[in-house]
Design an enzyme around this catalytic site. Structure first.
Site, mmCIF file in Angstrom:
data_model
loop_
_atom_site.group_PDB
_atom_site.id
_atom_site.type_symbol
_atom_site.label_atom_id
_atom_site.label_comp_id
_atom_site.label_asym_id
_atom_site.label_seq_id
_atom_site.Cartn_x
_atom_site.Cartn_y
_atom_site.Cartn_z
ATOM 1 N N SER A 208 0.835 -1.204 0.000
ATOM 2 C CA SER A 208 0.000 0.000 0.000
ATOM 3 C C SER A 208 0.868 1.252 0.000
ATOM 4 C CB SER A 208 -0.854 -0.009 1.270
ATOM 5 O OG SER A 208 -1.396 1.268 1.513
ATOM 6 N N CYS B 242 0.366 3.439 1.913
ATOM 7 C CA CYS B 242 0.460 3.813 3.337
ATOM 8 C C CYS B 242 1.860 3.564 3.885
ATOM 9 C CB CYS B 242 -0.566 3.047 4.175
ATOM 10 S SG CYS B 242 -2.225 3.719 4.025
ATOM 11 N N TYR C 246 -0.720 0.070 9.904
ATOM 12 C CA TYR C 246 -1.029 -0.656 8.665
ATOM 13 C C TYR C 246 0.132 -0.508 7.677
ATOM 14 C CZ TYR C 246 -3.528 -1.361 4.193
ATOM 15 O OH TYR C 246 -3.914 -1.752 2.935
ATOM 16 N N ARG D 278 -0.908 13.145 -0.792
ATOM 17 C CA ARG D 278 -0.293 12.038 -1.507
ATOM 18 C C ARG D 278 0.109 12.542 -2.881
ATOM 19 N NH1 ARG D 278 0.631 8.304 2.178
ATOM 20 N NH2 ARG D 278 -1.094 6.999 2.815
HETATM 21 P P1 NAD Z 1 -10.781 -6.596 1.568
HETATM 22 O O1 NAD Z 1 -10.920 -6.439 3.043
HETATM 23 O O2 NAD Z 1 -12.004 -6.446 0.740
HETATM 24 O O3 NAD Z 1 -10.097 -7.988 1.217
HETATM 25 C C1 NAD Z 1 -9.215 -8.639 2.094
HETATM 26 C C2 NAD Z 1 -9.687 -10.061 2.259
HETATM 27 O O4 NAD Z 1 -8.798 -10.735 3.163
HETATM 28 C C3 NAD Z 1 -11.098 -10.156 2.878
HETATM 29 O O5 NAD Z 1 -11.977 -10.856 2.039
HETATM 30 C C4 NAD Z 1 -10.869 -10.878 4.190
HETATM 31 O O6 NAD Z 1 -11.921 -11.757 4.561
HETATM 32 C C5 NAD Z 1 -9.582 -11.652 3.901
HETATM 33 N N1 NAD Z 1 -8.948 -12.056 5.150
HETATM 34 C C6 NAD Z 1 -8.741 -11.308 6.264
HETATM 35 N N2 NAD Z 1 -8.206 -12.059 7.223
HETATM 36 C C7 NAD Z 1 -8.076 -13.311 6.711
HETATM 37 C C8 NAD Z 1 -7.584 -14.530 7.245
HETATM 38 N N3 NAD Z 1 -7.127 -14.608 8.512
HETATM 39 N N4 NAD Z 1 -7.584 -15.627 6.455
HETATM 40 C C9 NAD Z 1 -8.067 -15.550 5.178
HETATM 41 N N5 NAD Z 1 -8.541 -14.430 4.625
HETATM 42 C C10 NAD Z 1 -8.535 -13.328 5.387
HETATM 43 O O7 NAD Z 1 -9.656 -5.562 1.120
HETATM 44 P P2 NAD Z 1 -9.242 -5.075 -0.330
HETATM 45 O O8 NAD Z 1 -9.584 -3.655 -0.433
HETATM 46 O O9 NAD Z 1 -9.730 -6.019 -1.357
HETATM 47 O O10 NAD Z 1 -7.654 -5.173 -0.219
HETATM 48 C C11 NAD Z 1 -6.923 -6.264 -0.753
HETATM 49 C C12 NAD Z 1 -5.454 -6.062 -0.454
HETATM 50 O O11 NAD Z 1 -5.014 -4.826 -1.024
HETATM 51 C C13 NAD Z 1 -5.134 -5.978 1.038
HETATM 52 O O12 NAD Z 1 -3.898 -6.579 1.281
HETATM 53 C C14 NAD Z 1 -5.040 -4.485 1.281
HETATM 54 O O13 NAD Z 1 -4.244 -4.187 2.393
HETATM 55 C C15 NAD Z 1 -4.421 -4.011 -0.023
HETATM 56 N N6 NAD Z 1 -4.714 -2.593 -0.308
HETATM 57 C C16 NAD Z 1 -5.987 -2.194 -0.582
HETATM 58 C C17 NAD Z 1 -6.248 -0.852 -0.846
HETATM 59 C C18 NAD Z 1 -7.641 -0.368 -1.163
HETATM 60 O O14 NAD Z 1 -7.809 0.823 -1.418
HETATM 61 N N7 NAD Z 1 -8.667 -1.205 -1.148
HETATM 62 C C19 NAD Z 1 -5.196 0.074 -0.829
HETATM 63 C C20 NAD Z 1 -3.917 -0.359 -0.534
HETATM 64 C C21 NAD Z 1 -3.678 -1.708 -0.302
#
Ligand code: NAD
Length: 323
Positions: free
Chosen positions: A119, A121, A147, A281
């Site tokens: 990220s 972040c 995070y 950002r």
């Molecule tokens: P999301 O929360 O929709 O998806 C994450 C998934 O991980 C969820 O479905 C959740 O159930 C699963 N998860 C959590 N704990 C778990 C566990 N113990 N075992 C199995 N599965 C587990 O989030 P997202 O927005 O789809 O993000 C996906 C990735 O991208 C993440 O790593 C997030 O940090 C990264 N990210 C997202 C954004 C954004 O804007 N959405 C920005 C930067 C980084």
């Protein structure tokens, strides 16, 4: 047929990535702790596993008669600013465990290619108008939240395993991502979905609350652009982290005005105190541009796809409550 494992395929970006990989002709296993709420059958196989456990990671990676060609690790204990600031220990514990065990198991089991979703972040706060920050600017490190620190640590875990085991690691640092089938309520939603929900809930001429003074600068990347970037990066030779983000910078108030315009409602904003995160950002996307990636969907178009979807969820939830 190539075989891919998507960890976190029950979530927002992972769910869209599963569909992208299916379109590209892959056999796909989705592993998540919960099923995908809106597209539960997009993958060829779904395993519900808690990836904080070593055995679960090994099970996720085990394939009868072969091994996965590609592993995409998107599982994380994750949410918008409200969640990030209130769940520091959960993030540091749960996401770190997932990444430690999954990276280790994938490398030991001989997975050739491994993607990690990091990220922006990981970067320090910036002042509006500061020159673009490149990926190297993450060090010396000063993320403003835990995070970001967990992501930085897990990037380094993945790169250490690449050095030791030769597993090809690709790392993307995502900007804020938005689109349909993302979390839109419950406390984990990010700003675009939260603004769509608030405006869908309020009557024309009403007022919505926005955390902070509305001047924080962000860029928002539409989810189809994000998964195209992930796919391109995974199949490239690009080592080290690459930012993926739309270079359209807007203030939080401008985001609200865009959503209001799309909704056709007149909205007033009441600024209230709340967790805002960094002030600004401004990242370089030159590394991912070098692979031929460019965003195709800019904010207003993306909101045109996202707002009606959130509005449908709001109406459905109201209907359920009324029943
Ligand atoms: P999301 O929360 O929709 O998806 C994450 C998934 O991980 C969820 O479905 C959740 O159930 C699963 N998860 C959590 N704990 C778990 C566990 N113990 N075992 C199995 N599965 C587990 O989030 P997202 O927005 O789809 O993000 C996906 C990735 O991208 C993440 O790593 C997030 O940090 C990264 N990210 C997202 C954004 C954004 O804007 N959405 C920005 C930067 C980084």
């Amino acid at each position: 047929m190539k075989k891919a494992l998507v960890c976190g395929g029950g979530g927002f970006i992972g769910g869209h990535l599963v569909k992208k990989l299916k379109k590209e002709g892959y056999w796909v296993r989705n592993v998540d702790i919960k099923p995908h709420e809106w597209s539960p059958n997009a993958a060829d196989e779904v395993l519900l596993l808690d990836l904080r456990l070593k055995e679960a990671c090994e099970k996720a990676l085990t394939l009868d008669g072969g091994k996965f060609d590609e592993v995409y690790q998107l599982a994380a204990d994750m949410g918008g600013m409200g969640f990030i600031h209130s769940a520091e220990t959960e993030i540091m514990h749960n996401s770190a465990l997932i990444n430690i065990y999954m990276t280790d198991a994938a490398a030991r089991m001989g997975i050739p290619r491994y993607f990690f979703s990091s990220s922006v972040c990981v970067y320090r706060d910036m002042k509006p108008g500061e020159p673009e920050m490149t990926e190297a600017g993450a060090i010396p490190a000063h993320p403003d939240n835990e995070y970001g620190w967990e992501k930085l640590y897990s990037e380094r875990v993945a790169m250490a395993y690449e050095r030791r085991y030769g597993m090809q690691v690709r790392i993307a640092r995502f900007q804020n991502c938005y689109g349909p089938e993302g979390t839109w309520t419950g406390g984990r939603e990010k700003a675009p979905a939260a603004m769509c929900r608030k405006i869908a809930e309020v009557e024309d001429g009403g007022t919505i609350e926005v955390w902070g003074d509305g001047s924080a600068v962000r860029s928002y990347t539409y989810v189809s652009d994000m998964v195209d970037g992930i796919y391109l990066l995974m199949h490239s030779d690009l080592h080290g982290a690459a930012n993926i983000g739309c270079p359209q910078y807007v203030t939080v108030d401008e985001l609200v005005h865009t959503v209001a315009r799309v909704s056709g409602k007149h909205i007033s904003i009441k600024h209230v105190s709340g967790p805002v995160g960094v002030q600004s950002r401004n990242f370089s996307n030159e590394r991912i541009y070098g692979l031929g990636w460019k965003p195709k969907v800019f904010l207003e178009d993306g909101i045109r796809h996202t707002y009606p979807w959130v509005e449908t969820q709001v109406k459905a939830a109201r209907g359920t409550k009324a029943d």
